[in-house]
Motif scaffolding. Structure first.
Motif, mmCIF file in Angstrom:
data_model
loop_
_atom_site.group_PDB
_atom_site.id
_atom_site.type_symbol
_atom_site.label_atom_id
_atom_site.label_comp_id
_atom_site.label_asym_id
_atom_site.label_seq_id
_atom_site.Cartn_x
_atom_site.Cartn_y
_atom_site.Cartn_z
ATOM 1 N N ARG A 69 -8.610 -3.813 10.151
ATOM 2 C CA ARG A 69 -7.018 -3.899 9.862
ATOM 3 C C ARG A 69 -6.590 -2.594 10.569
ATOM 4 N NH1 ARG A 69 -3.385 -1.820 6.381
ATOM 5 N NH2 ARG A 69 -1.568 -2.975 5.940
ATOM 6 N N ARG A 96 0.792 -1.100 0.162
ATOM 7 C CA ARG A 96 0.164 0.080 -0.064
ATOM 8 C C ARG A 96 1.027 1.217 -0.057
ATOM 9 N NH1 ARG A 96 -2.552 -4.119 3.067
ATOM 10 N NH2 ARG A 96 -4.756 -3.956 2.884
ATOM 11 N N GLN A 124 -6.593 -0.215 -5.596
ATOM 12 C CA GLN A 124 -6.489 -1.766 -5.437
ATOM 13 C C GLN A 124 -6.316 -2.130 -6.762
ATOM 14 O OE1 GLN A 124 -6.749 -2.234 -2.680
ATOM 15 N NE2 GLN A 124 -8.237 -0.405 -1.524
ATOM 16 N N TYR A 149 -9.365 4.934 -3.507
ATOM 17 C CA TYR A 149 -9.336 3.690 -3.058
ATOM 18 C C TYR A 149 -9.558 2.707 -4.039
ATOM 19 C CZ TYR A 149 -8.626 5.705 1.640
ATOM 20 O OH TYR A 149 -8.031 6.481 2.741
#
Ligand code: HDD
Length: 714
Positions: A134, A94, A388, A384
């Motif tokens: 998370r 990330r 991905q 976002y």
């Protein structure tokens, strides 16, 4: 129509741990295919090592070669497949929040918000919804340490019956910037500097503070970032915030503004800075291990879920703009209403498949929850999904098991793409279609009533690139935060600023930051300037004149957390010849209060006690410094203490426990070691009695008034 495939499960009903593993016991494996068909297979055959294409492998130890000492043969598909797969094991980490730790759990609603929203997860009291949460640091890479001074990500994926709800928040309720267009700059500035590739996972460097000084809107978040919130004791002890103002929309189509909160049942707690630095060396996985161990032991972390609700009129009456993510709504004005809870009760089965591949999307909201026009949130709604695609490599990332909706099917006319895992049947891949009229499956249809509908905000305006005037005040809430802190927290905050700015090599950068701090609080700026040994510059010219607000005690940590040993770790250092009764008493007393206890000795094989019996221990002294424990007890014999006087790790053990303001229990024989370590008796340095009571009575919490004796704070 494509239905959600069910995750493979073993005959016992638990998650399938056998696939791909050569476990000792053959298991019955039940798999439900994309079309709903059930495959069952049981036998030792299933335990055979195979290629990815199912070919049984006879020898996984030796490559096919031309003769025992000859070159390898290209035809060795077993070798090629294995090495090739390995070569491609890594995916891009990330860009932010690369280092994370996660767990499965449940969300349960305790009070209905049916007056405000149609979202079932917020209206069906008692219903348990699966979640995957998370936690992360922001700046460091995936392999960086757990305890840098950094914001912590707090992302919760709730598998609701109306699709996934991803609340992608942080442990701080505000953000550095107001508009998403500045996010790449912010992150570039905080990450390791572009030419030299360091520092890793640290904001204490030129480029970060250069950006901060030039962006006064970051000042409020800087107050939080420099507070003890960014050096948490445990991920089980951090708060979570949705940050942005969202909307709840009820059955009548009326909207209420909302802020989301998570509050840890164990209280919000932090480490000391010196401790956090030392933990980074002693156990770089400190937080990950702590979370995993707690869940593994059945000590499940829990958070309350709360909301702050306000009408548009109430929001309009506030002296700041609720669309500005650098502002919070003081809880004293709009209290947090606790309406649910989250318990994390299962560790991931596989780090990569779950923790690494989970993809959070702020766009994932069930009907009845909607966005606001917050310009930071608006940008996130794009970013976002986009990230991905490069991280997980395909538009089908939603089919990865951890990302699939679990509470409901997902079905639409989207087809194909890389890594399509489903086998949609029929030819209804468009709509509208009239295939049903001919008896064929026409596929899913829109749901105008129950489907997601945006709140009908009236919108009108000229196309402009301009920051709203209502966003201009950058200092009032920074001042509110600083002035609401206790003396201890203010000193830590000022000292953190001194530490960070001391690492800045460009003097003009330091000066600019201080010129902004003057608008927050003159005493703060003075303390920092003093700590840096610099003269104060002139205050910067604020875009809007800051004003004073009433203190908000809710913004403190110190004095708020529960006085408990629950969830804490007590370390007991023992030597040969120690009194076993004292060890047992301390252990029983601490465990009785909910703490975990670990025994530490100079040798991992254990010690021989006074009565000649052997005592097993959990850890060896050199690898177990006191920074890893919340409180320590030293059960030493006279000879044992004598020996430890020559062991630096033992002296540091005592010195650091004292320096980090922890409770220390000790036998009288340990006194020479305490003297050598500079430990001076106070309320939290106690003699260990026969029952351990005196020690556990003080073992929770820190001895704050010891701090001025052990370090100079700004
Ligand atoms: Fe972000 C990841 C939280 C602003 C772009 N963000 C990410 C994660 C968290 C947050 C917790 C990790 C999710 C996980 O565990 O996988 N981010 C926030 C908060 C913000 C915020 C609370 C402000 C209120 N973020 C923000 C902005 C942008 C991004 C303004 C871009 C315009 N964030 C990302 C990203 C990441 C991400 C690059 C990296 C990995 C990912 O999304 O999935 O897209």
């Amino acid at each position: 129509m494509a239905k959600t495939p069910t995750a493979p499960r073993t005959a016992s009903g638990g998650p399938d741990k056998s696939s791909g593993r050569n476990t000792a016991k053959p298991a019955i494996t039940t798999t439900i295919g994309a079309g709903g068909e059930v495959h069952q297979a049981a036998s030792a055959q299933d335990q055979r090592l195979t290629t990815n294409h199912g070919m049984p492998i006879s020898d996984d130890q030796n490559t096919l070669s031309a003769g025992p000492r000859g070159p390898h043969l290209l035809e060795d598909f077993v070798l090629r497949e294995k090495i090739q797969h390995f070569d491609h094991e890594r995916i891009p980490e990330r860009i932010v929040h690369a280092r994370g730790s996660a767990a499965h759990g449940v969300f349960e609603l305790t009070e209905s918000l049916a007056d405000y929203t149609t979202a079932k997860i917020l209206t069906e009291v008692g219903k348990q919804t699966e979640v995957f949460t998370r936690f992360s640091t922001v700046a460091g890479g995936a392999g960086s340490v757990d305890t840098p001074r950094d914001v912590r990500g707090f992302a919760v994926k709730m598998y609701t019956v109306e699709g996934n709800w991803d609340l992608v928040g942080n442990n701080i309720p505000v953000f550095f910037i107001q508009d998403a267009i500045k996010f790449p700059d912010l992150i570039h500035s905080v990450k390791m500097e572009a030419d030299r590739g360091y520092p890793q996972a640290a904001s204490a460097h030129d480029t970060f503070w250069d950006f901060i000084g030039l962006m006064p809107e970051s000042t409020h978040m800087i107050m939080w970032a420099m507070s003890d919130r960014t050096i948490p004791r445990s991920l089980r002890m951090i708060e979570g915030f949705g940050v942005h103002t969202f909307r709840l929309v009820n059955a009548a189509g009326e909207a209420t503004l909302v802020k989301f909160h998570w509050r840890p049942k164990l209280g919000t707690q932090s480490t000391c800075w010196d401790e956090a630095v030392k933990i980074a060396g002693a156990d770089p996985d400190y937080h990950r291990r702590d979370l995993f161990d707690a869940i593994d032991k059945g000590d499940f972390p829990e958070w309350e879920f709360g909301v702050q609700l306000l009408t548009q009129e109430q929001a309009d009456a506030l002296p700041f703009d609720v669309l500005d993510a650098t502002k919070l709504i003081p809880e004293e004005l709009y209290p947090v209403r606790v309406v649910g809870r989250m318990v994390l009760n299962r560790n991931p089965d596989n780090f990569f498949a779950e923790t690494e591949q989970v993809a959070f999307l702020p766009t994932n909201v069930p009907p009845g929850i909607d966005f606001s026009e917050d310009p930071l949130l608006q940008g996130r709604l794009f970013s976002y999904q986009d990230t991905q695609l490069s991280r997980l490599g395909t538009v089908n990332f939603h089919q990865i098991p951890i990302n699939q909706p679990k509470g409901c099917p997902f079905q639409n006319m989207q087809r194909d793409g890389h890594m399509q895992m489903q086998v949609p049947k029929g030819r209804a891949n468009y709509e509208p279609n009239s295939l049903a009229e001919a008896g064929e499956d026409g596929g899913p249809r829109e749901d105008p009533k129950g489907g997601f509908r945006s709140f009908q905000t009236p919108v009108e305006g000229t196309k402009v690139r301009i920051r709203a005037e209502t966003f201009a005040d950058h200092f009032s809430q920074a001042r509110l935060f600083f002035r609401s802190q206790t003396d201890i927290e203010q000193a830590h905050l000022a000292s953190a600023l001194v530490f960070e700015l001391s690492k800045v090599t460009l003097e003009h950068v330091r000066l600019r930051v201080m010129s902004n701090l003057l608008n927050v609080d003159e005493t703060l700026a003075g303390r920092v300037a003093d700590g840096l040994g610099m003269d104060l510059p002139k205050a910067s010219a604020p875009a809007a004149e800051p004003f004073d607000m009433d203190d908000s005690p809710a913004l403190r940590i110190v004095g708020k957390y529960p006085d408990t040993l629950k969830g804490r770790l007590v370390g007991v250092l023992v030597t040969d010849g120690a009194d076993g009764k004292v060890v047992s008493a301390v252990k029983a007393a601490a465990e009785g209060q909910g703490a975990q206890v670990q025994l530490i000795a100079p040798k991992v094989g254990g010690v021989v006690l006074k009565d000649g019996s052997k005592l097993k221990v959990d850890r060896q002294l050199a690898g177990s410094p006191s920074v890893l424990f919340d409180a320590v007890a030293l059960v030493l014999s006279e000879a044992g203490c004598e020996l430890l006087l020559g062991e630096g790790a033992a002296v540091d053990f005592a010195k650091d426990a004292f320096g980090h303001l922890k409770a220390m229990g000790h036998t009288p024989e340990a006194q020479p070691l305490l003297d050598k370590a500079g430990v001076v008796a106070d309320d939290r340095v106690v003699l260990l009695g026969k029952d351990g009571k005196a020690f556990v009575a003080v073992a929770a919490g820190r001895q704050w008034d010891r701090e001025p004796k052990v370090r100079i704070l700004a």
